[in-house]
Design an enzyme around this catalytic site. Structure first.
Site, short mmCIF file in Angstrom:
data_model
loop_
_atom_site.label_atom_id
_atom_site.label_comp_id
_atom_site.label_asym_id
_atom_site.label_seq_id
_atom_site.Cartn_x
_atom_site.Cartn_y
_atom_site.Cartn_z
NE ARG A 36 -3.00 -2.47 2.89
CZ ARG A 36 -4.26 -2.64 3.25
NH1 ARG A 36 -5.03 -1.61 3.48
NH2 ARG A 36 -4.75 -3.85 3.38
CG LEU A 55 -0.29 -0.05 -7.50
CD1 LEU A 55 -0.09 1.15 -8.42
CD2 LEU A 55 -0.05 -1.34 -8.29
CG ASP A 56 -4.40 4.28 -3.49
OD1 ASP A 56 -5.12 3.28 -3.23
OD2 ASP A 56 -4.71 5.44 -3.18
CG LEU A 57 -3.88 -2.30 -5.41
CD1 LEU A 57 -3.98 -3.70 -4.81
CD2 LEU A 57 -3.54 -2.40 -6.90
CE LYS A 58 -10.15 0.18 -0.61
NZ LYS A 58 -9.97 0.44 0.81
CG HIS A 122 -6.18 -13.87 12.65
ND1 HIS A 122 -7.05 -12.99 13.24
CD2 HIS A 122 -5.43 -13.13 11.80
CE1 HIS A 122 -6.83 -11.77 12.78
NE2 HIS A 122 -5.85 -11.82 11.91
CG ASP A 123 -2.90 -20.83 12.42
OD1 ASP A 123 -2.33 -21.37 11.46
OD2 ASP A 123 -3.08 -21.42 13.51
CB ILE A 124 -6.51 -19.95 16.48
CG1 ILE A 124 -6.93 -20.92 17.58
CG2 ILE A 124 -7.34 -18.68 16.53
CD1 ILE A 124 -6.59 -20.43 18.99
CE1 TYR A 126 -9.51 -18.22 8.56
CE2 TYR A 126 -7.13 -18.06 8.47
CZ TYR A 126 -8.36 -17.47 8.37
OH TYR A 126 -8.46 -16.14 8.08
CG ASP A 152 -1.36 -18.12 9.44
OD1 ASP A 152 -2.53 -18.15 9.07
OD2 ASP A 152 -0.92 -17.30 10.28
C1 LIG Z 1 -2.07 -15.33 13.21
C2 LIG Z 1 -1.66 -14.83 11.86
C3 LIG Z 1 -1.37 -13.39 11.77
C4 LIG Z 1 -0.14 -12.99 12.52
C5 LIG Z 1 0.40 -11.73 11.93
C6 LIG Z 1 0.98 -10.82 13.00
C7 LIG Z 1 2.44 -11.11 13.07
C8 LIG Z 1 0.61 -9.36 12.66
C9 LIG Z 1 -0.94 -9.15 12.62
C10 LIG Z 1 -1.17 -7.70 12.99
C11 LIG Z 1 0.26 -7.11 13.07
C12 LIG Z 1 0.41 -5.85 13.91
C13 LIG Z 1 -0.51 -4.72 13.40
O1 LIG Z 1 -0.39 -4.56 11.98
C14 LIG Z 1 -0.25 -3.39 14.15
C15 LIG Z 1 1.24 -3.01 14.17
C16 LIG Z 1 1.67 -2.48 12.80
C17 LIG Z 1 3.12 -2.03 12.83
O2 LIG Z 1 3.48 -1.59 11.54
C18 LIG Z 1 4.01 -3.22 13.27
C19 LIG Z 1 3.60 -3.71 14.63
C20 LIG Z 1 2.13 -4.14 14.68
C21 LIG Z 1 1.80 -4.37 16.18
C22 LIG Z 1 1.90 -5.42 13.87
C23 LIG Z 1 2.80 -6.58 14.36
C24 LIG Z 1 2.56 -7.90 13.60
O3 LIG Z 1 2.97 -7.78 12.27
C25 LIG Z 1 1.08 -8.26 13.62
C26 LIG Z 1 0.73 -8.63 15.06
C27 LIG Z 1 -2.69 -15.18 10.80
O4 LIG Z 1 -3.54 -15.98 11.01
S1 LIG Z 1 -2.53 -14.48 9.25
C28 LIG Z 1 -3.89 -15.11 8.32
C29 LIG Z 1 -4.99 -14.15 8.29
N1 LIG Z 1 -6.03 -14.55 7.39
C30 LIG Z 1 -5.93 -14.46 6.06
O5 LIG Z 1 -4.92 -14.07 5.52
C31 LIG Z 1 -7.13 -14.95 5.28
C32 LIG Z 1 -7.50 -14.05 4.14
N2 LIG Z 1 -7.57 -12.69 4.54
C33 LIG Z 1 -8.52 -12.18 5.33
O6 LIG Z 1 -9.45 -12.87 5.77
C34 LIG Z 1 -8.40 -10.72 5.66
O7 LIG Z 1 -7.46 -10.15 4.80
C35 LIG Z 1 -8.00 -10.47 7.11
C36 LIG Z 1 -6.66 -11.15 7.46
C37 LIG Z 1 -9.08 -10.95 8.07
C38 LIG Z 1 -7.79 -8.97 7.32
O8 LIG Z 1 -9.00 -8.31 7.06
P1 LIG Z 1 -9.01 -6.81 6.58
O9 LIG Z 1 -10.37 -6.29 6.80
O10 LIG Z 1 -7.90 -6.07 7.22
O11 LIG Z 1 -8.60 -6.94 5.04
P2 LIG Z 1 -9.45 -7.44 3.77
O12 LIG Z 1 -10.88 -7.60 4.07
O13 LIG Z 1 -8.78 -8.66 3.22
O14 LIG Z 1 -9.27 -6.26 2.75
C39 LIG Z 1 -8.06 -5.63 2.47
C40 LIG Z 1 -8.37 -4.17 2.29
O15 LIG Z 1 -7.18 -3.48 2.00
C41 LIG Z 1 -7.30 -2.85 0.72
N3 LIG Z 1 -5.99 -2.91 0.07
C42 LIG Z 1 -5.13 -3.94 -0.03
N4 LIG Z 1 -4.03 -3.58 -0.68
C43 LIG Z 1 -4.17 -2.31 -1.04
C44 LIG Z 1 -3.38 -1.37 -1.75
N5 LIG Z 1 -2.20 -1.69 -2.24
N6 LIG Z 1 -3.88 -0.11 -1.93
C45 LIG Z 1 -5.08 0.24 -1.42
N7 LIG Z 1 -5.89 -0.58 -0.74
C46 LIG Z 1 -5.42 -1.85 -0.54
C47 LIG Z 1 -8.32 -3.67 -0.01
O16 LIG Z 1 -8.87 -2.97 -1.08
C48 LIG Z 1 -9.32 -3.93 1.10
O17 LIG Z 1 -10.06 -2.74 1.32
P3 LIG Z 1 -11.60 -2.79 1.82
O18 LIG Z 1 -11.56 -3.28 3.22
O19 LIG Z 1 -12.06 -1.37 1.68
O20 LIG Z 1 -12.32 -3.72 0.88
#
Ligand SMILES: C[C@H](CCC[C@@H](C)[C@H]1CC[C@H]2[C@@H]3[C@H](O)C[C@@H]4C[C@H](O)CC[C@]4(C)[C@H]3C[C@H](O)[C@]12C)C(=O)SCCNC(=O)CCNC(=O)[C@H](O)C(C)(C)COP(=O)(O)OP(=O)(O)OC[C@H]1O[C@@H](n2cnc3c(N)ncnc32)[C@H](O)[C@@H]1OP(=O)(O)O
Length: 382
Positions: A36, A55-58, A122-124, A126, A152
């Site tokens: 992003r 890249l801003d995909l929105k 999240h993983d747990i 699934y 995951d």
């Molecule tokens: C247990 C694991 C995960 C462990 C990961 C941890 C290590 C990290 C998780 C959170 C992190 C912390 C957090 O980020 C806050 C801090 C940030 C800081 O920078 C660093 C420290 C942090 C404390 C940071 C530390 C760690 O990194 C963390 C603790 C898993 O189980 S991972 C598996 C998760 N599940 C999936 O992957 C399944 C498929 N995906 C989903 O179901 C969803 O994506 C999910 C994961 C539920 C998230 O839902 P969310 O609403 O956030 O996203 P989506 O609905 O998928 O939509 C994405 C939206 O983003 C837009 N978008 C994407 N790319 C772009 C772009 N390039 N430009 C513009 N927009 C973009 C996209 O259009 C979507 O927008 P909408 O919502 O409007 O449709």
């Protein structure tokens, strides 16, 4: 390397998609992660060898850039919930129209259909939905998730990478791309196929934590040593069990039978007491070179210096001095060659990649000034 020449676009995700991209990159693919814009830092710790485009995909112009990248690429990995890509106008129908050879890999928790398809998780969650979580944990305790490894990574990133490689292989014959629907629930369940298929072997007849392979059996357990470390015991077969008893210096005629379920708690007590009498190093000396199936439980800090792992070069050290596992498996002619320099900064390669995909300097400048892309001017590390 096996995947040299393959171009992959990976949309930035949390953990499973980055792992999938890292596998492909380790084995030679060129992987471009799409980040992003306006993101301060990446949380992708599995980014070695990748390039980053911000890249801003929105914005429609941003979505158009992704479409153009996909025309000249072999694989797209997308990690969002069902419907997100379609909302951006980047669903498989739109993308494959312009490049029917593309492998469009979707990596989600619940898959592209079904009533949970749009739910967060999240993983747990699934692993819970796969059935596996119900079998994990000790007797009389709640089910226990083994870190975030099963969904995951095993059932998610790895299974998706396998799907991509299969689709690339098939494309050689058909010339066609296809859509891959990786559900981590299904991936984890598939990894656990043995559990379903072994129901009739009597391996799982008792309740959780009381079976042979789920911490019920004394000969398939971990034991604490005198120095507070642990040994892992996997002496299942009678001939290996005999070696275990010998190494522990116990008298088998004084012990209950190995397969006497009701005596397992007593046998565990005896093993626990015995293992507590020596250090891990002492037990390792006793069991190394035997068939007792007893090994030290090594910490992440210890694994790379263990003689066996050192002899095989199982772990690598990157330019920052960090240690991590060497890509597996080892291919004899075309082994993986992981990049040892650090991962990219967000947007580090935006202009470079766009130029490679045919964008002119003017086009890049316009996209940048309108905030559709971001270029990080820090010197490229790749
Ligand atoms: C247990 C694991 C995960 C462990 C990961 C941890 C290590 C990290 C998780 C959170 C992190 C912390 C957090 O980020 C806050 C801090 C940030 C800081 O920078 C660093 C420290 C942090 C404390 C940071 C530390 C760690 O990194 C963390 C603790 C898993 O189980 S991972 C598996 C998760 N599940 C999936 O992957 C399944 C498929 N995906 C989903 O179901 C969803 O994506 C999910 C994961 C539920 C998230 O839902 P969310 O609403 O956030 O996203 P989506 O609905 O998928 O939509 C994405 C939206 O983003 C837009 N978008 C994407 N790319 C772009 C772009 N390039 N430009 C513009 N927009 C973009 C996209 O259009 C979507 O927008 P909408 O919502 O409007 O449709």
């Amino acid at each position: 390397m096996a995947l040299a020449g393959i171009r992959v676009i990976e949309l930035a995700g949390l953990a499973p998609a980055p792992f999938c991209g890292m596998i492909l990159s380790d084995f030679g693919a060129k992987v471009i992660r799409v980040d992003r814009t306006k993101a301060s830092m990446t949380v992708d710790v599995q980014s070695r060898g990748k390039q980053s485009v911000a890249l801003d995909l929105k914005k429609p112009e941003g979505a158009a850039v992704l479409k153009r990248l996909c025309v000249e690429s072999d694989v797209l990995i997308e990690p969002f919930r069902n419907g997100v890509m379609e909302k951006l106008g980047l669903g498989p129908n739109e993308i494959l129209k312009d490049n029917p050879r593309l492998i469009y890999a979707r990596l989600t928790g619940f898959g592209q259909s079904g009533s949970y398809a749009k739910a967060a998780g999240h993983d747990i969650n699934y692993v819970a939905m796969s059935g596996l979580l119900s079998m994990l944990g000790r007797h009389n305790e709640n089910p226990y998730a083994p870190l975030n490894l099963l969904a995951d990574f095993a059932g998610g990133g790895l299974i998706c990478a396998m799907g991509i490689v299969l689709a690339l292989l098939e494309r050689v014959k058909s010339g066609q791309g296809q859509v891959i629907d990786t559900s981590m629930v299904e991936g984890a369940a598939y990894v656990g196929s043995f559990l379903w298929k072994s129901q009739n072997l009597g391996l799982w007849n008792r309740s959780r934590g009381e079976n042979m392979l789920d911490s019920g059996a004394p000969f398939y357990e971990t034991y604490k040593t005198a120095d507070g470390k642990y040994m892992a015991v996997g002496a299942i077969e009678p001939q290996f069990y005999e070696e275990l008893i010998k190494g522990l210096d116990l008298d088998s005629s004084q012990l209950p039978l190995q397969m006497s379920f009701s005596d397992w708690p007593e046998l565990k007590r005896i093993f626990t007491e015995t293992f507590a009498s020596k250090t891990q190093a002492e037990w390792s000396k006793i069991f190394d070179g035997t068939d007792a199936c007893v090994t030290p439980v090594l910490s992440l800090d210890e694994v790379s210096s263990h003689p066996h792992n050192r002899e095989r070069g199982s772990f690598i050290v990157d330019a920052q001095g960090d240690i991590s596992p060497r890509p597996a498996p080892l291919l004899s002619r075309t082994p993986a060659m992981p990049c040892l320099s650090g991962g990219p900064l967000i947007g580090e390669h935006t202009d470079l990649v766009l130029a490679e995909y045919g964008y002119s300097k003017d086009e890049i400048a316009k996209l940048q000034s309108s905030g559709i892309i971001e270029c990080n001017k820090t010197k490229s590390r790749l």
